[in-house]
Design an enzyme around this catalytic site. Structure first.
Site, PDB file in Angstrom:
ATOM      1  N   ASP A 164      34.843 -20.592  24.999  1.00 32.94           N
ATOM      2  CA  ASP A 164      34.495 -19.167  25.018  1.00 32.94           C
ATOM      3  C   ASP A 164      33.116 -18.974  24.397  1.00 32.94           C
ATOM      4  O   ASP A 164      32.906 -19.294  23.227  1.00 32.94           O
ATOM      5  CB  ASP A 164      35.542 -18.377  24.228  1.00 32.94           C
ATOM      6  CG  ASP A 164      35.458 -16.875  24.457  1.00 32.94           C
ATOM      7  OD1 ASP A 164      34.328 -16.364  24.606  1.00 32.94           O
ATOM      8  OD2 ASP A 164      36.509 -16.214  24.473  1.00 32.94           O
ATOM      9  N   SER A 205      38.958  -9.523  23.043  1.00 33.82           N
ATOM     10  CA  SER A 205      37.617  -9.555  22.472  1.00 33.82           C
ATOM     11  C   SER A 205      37.517  -8.603  21.277  1.00 33.82           C
ATOM     12  O   SER A 205      38.231  -8.771  20.295  1.00 33.82           O
ATOM     13  CB  SER A 205      36.604  -9.222  23.574  1.00 33.82           C
ATOM     14  OG  SER A 205      35.298  -9.592  23.214  1.00 33.82           O
ATOM     15  N   HIS A 213      35.315 -16.363  28.790  1.00 31.77           N
ATOM     16  CA  HIS A 213      35.734 -15.448  27.732  1.00 31.77           C
ATOM     17  C   HIS A 213      37.170 -14.983  27.936  1.00 31.77           C
ATOM     18  O   HIS A 213      37.514 -14.469  28.996  1.00 31.77           O
ATOM     19  CB  HIS A 213      34.797 -14.241  27.730  1.00 31.77           C
ATOM     20  CG  HIS A 213      35.012 -13.275  26.618  1.00 31.77           C
ATOM     21  ND1 HIS A 213      35.332 -13.664  25.338  1.00 31.77           N
ATOM     22  CD2 HIS A 213      34.954 -11.915  26.591  1.00 31.77           C
ATOM     23  CE1 HIS A 213      35.446 -12.604  24.570  1.00 31.77           C
ATOM     24  NE2 HIS A 213      35.242 -11.525  25.296  1.00 31.77           N
TER      25      HIS A 213
END
Length: 535
Positions: free
Chosen positions: A475, A244, A503
């Site tokens: 996602d 991320s 995610h």
């Protein structure tokens, strides 16, 4: 106000239902960092005891004579302090503090102690180096990602790598930023009536407590810390797995230190070329799509409280969540579930993909049918890093401080603002209706105490080693298009895709994990065009 969605790690409530070993360990907002027992825990900036010559205008890594002492330091490894909230066996782990300059352009000034933990390679005779982790955020603790899941990489990767976590500047064990007390933070996070000075409340509190540190918590400075750590670990090249927001950190590292790039994996990608406003619009659109996917699945289940019409179900849910602004629910402990908290609870579980949908379905049912908001509030607490005793994680404001230090200061006004609001409303009408301004300015850096110089820009990798980018088609937090964009911008990179909701991909697909592990272990670059299924 929907808070803190960009570049996030998985909330702890999602981690409980997810299979990702790495993410399950790193995302617990309430966890505390295991500080070194034999070395001081991370401290605020202190006068440097290391004499240095006049620094160069721009840091140049190990080649800068002003940084020589930092690059040449020996880490004093020792047992990690016991965390009473952590039930895992951490006896094999080792902790240390890495000394870095507060300001890399003036290293003779103050210093910071960066909290570091390592899980030594299980087969030392086959060891090939260190694998550094960043779980996301900004604000995620790399130390917690190791201490809360010490067996997360058991197998070939841990056999040959020391698994290393560190806390970036401003986070849990490295000068943590916690500007508001717990009571003030409860009110600040959960209000459905944010005043015009809402952002200023946080900015003023942070300025009062951390004025000397705030200008130096940028991701670029953390990338420089990571290179000092690479050298202190004895590695010629950096091997790294960033999730991320950690993909942004990894990208900046590749830009700043291309000759030190080893095997970099960036999972759940975000691009440095996108402004925060556009980033937020695209991300809100990702969550809108994920909300509709959840609702479409929900109506096929007997315990769904959203009816049977897949077109009306997401609108029914959004109307209920928005309605909590005027008619909040009271929980068993006397706390209130308003619209902001309820939205945070729902969005937090969308990070977890289909494995989190039963939990989300149950929480929504309790609220809509029984009038009980306890579950959704618990999800929101997990998302916001609030434990059962009402205490927030020790780096609760790192998210805002790091974003603002990274230059997230674009502030459209007039016609540009109206155009941005219209774009948001068109792409995420359900999610953005509650508080569109918060959707755009997340976080709100318009009134931050200082102006950062970092600007959105394309990062092209000059490294000789290809970088592996992992993108997931469903996602919500880092849309798949971002992974495609980052891969193209880096140039010397390959995209590994996962088909499915949720995610990041490494913990959600054995296929992704096998491809990433092969790259980390022997440098085998995934073939272009691979699409992996979700487990």
């Amino acid at each position: 106000m929907i808070t803190r969605t960009p570049r996030r790690t998985l909330p702890a409530a999602v981690a409980a239902v997810a299979t990702a070993a790495l993410l399950a360990g790193c995302s617990s907002g309430s966890g505390t960092t295991a500080a070194p027992a034999t070395t001081p825990a991370a401290t605020a900036a202190t006068p440097s005891a290391i004499p240095t010559p006049t620094p160069t205008a721009k840091p140049t890594g190990a080649a800068d004579p002003a940084l020589k002492a930092f690059y040449g330091q020996q880490l004093a490894w020792g047992p990690c302090a016991k965390d009473p909230k952590n039930e895992e066996d951490t006896s094999a782990l080792q902790c240390a503090a890495l000394k870095v300059p507060l300001d890399y352009t003036a290293p003779a000034g103050g210093t910071l102690d960066v909290a570091v933990v390592r899980n030594p390679a299980a087969k030392p005779d086959q060891r090939i180096g260190s694998l550094l982790l960043n779980p996301g955020g900004p604000g995620g603790s790399g130390v917690s990602s190791v201490t809360y899941e010490p067996k997360g990489f058991d197998g070939p990767v841990h056999d040959r790598y020391d698994i290393v976590g560190f806390d970036p500047r401003g986070t849990t064990g490295t000068t943590p930023l916690n500007c508001l007390d717990d009571q003030a933070r409860d009110a600040w996070l959960n209000t459905d009536q944010p005043g015009s000075d809402h952002g200023k409340q946080l900015a003023d509190a942070c300025q009062a407590k951390y004025a000397q540190v705030l200008p130096f918590v940028s991701t670029r400075n953390t990338a420089r810390d990571m290179d000092v750590l690479r050298a202190a670990l004895g590695d010629q090249k950096l091997s790294y797995l960033g999730m991320s927001y950690g993909t942004y950190l990894g990208s900046l590292y590749a830009e700043e230190f291309p000759d030190k790039v080893g095997r970099l994996v960036l999972d759940g990608a975000t691009s440095a070329s996108t402004s925060l406003i556009q980033h937020n619009i695209e991300q809100q659109a990702g969550f809108e799509r994920a909300l509709k996917a959840f609702a479409a699945d929900c109506v096929t289940k007997t315990d769904c409280s959203l009816g049977k019409d897949p077109e009306q179900a997401p609108q029914k849910l959004a109307a209920f969540l928005d309605g909590l602004k005027d008619k909040p629910l009271t929980t068993e402990k006397g706390r209130t579930l308003g619209s902001s908290a309820a939205w945070n609870g729902v969005l937090g579980l969308l990070y977890g993909g289909e494995k989190a949908w039963p939990t989300l379905r149950n929480g929504i049912g309790w609220a809509m049918v029984r009038g009980k908001g306890d579950n959704l509030l618990a999800f929101a607490d997990s998302y916001n890093g609030r434990d059962k005793e009402g205490h927030y994680r020790s780096s609760a404001d790192a998210y805002t401080a790091i974003h603002c230090a990274d230059g997230a200061t674009d502030a459209p006004a007039g016609e540009q603002l109206q155009a941005a609001l219209a774009d948001l409303a068109a792409k995420a009408p359900l999610i953005s209706k509650h508080d569109p301004m918060a959707g755009l300015f997340d976080p709100d850096c318009r009134i931050w105490p200082f102006r950062a110089t970092e600007k959105p820009h394309v990062i092209k990798s000059a490294a000789t080693t290809p970088i592996v980018v992992v993108g997931s088609t469903g996602d919500p937090a880092t849309p798949y298009a971002w992974a495609e964009k980052l891969t193209a911008e880096l140039g010397n990179a390959v995209l590994l895709s996962r088909d499915g909701e949720g995610h990041t991909g490494y913990g959600a697909s054995k296929c992704v994990r096998a491809s990433v592990d092969a790259f980390l272990l022997d440098g085998t670059v995934p073939a272009a065009g691979i699409h992996c299924p979700t487990d």
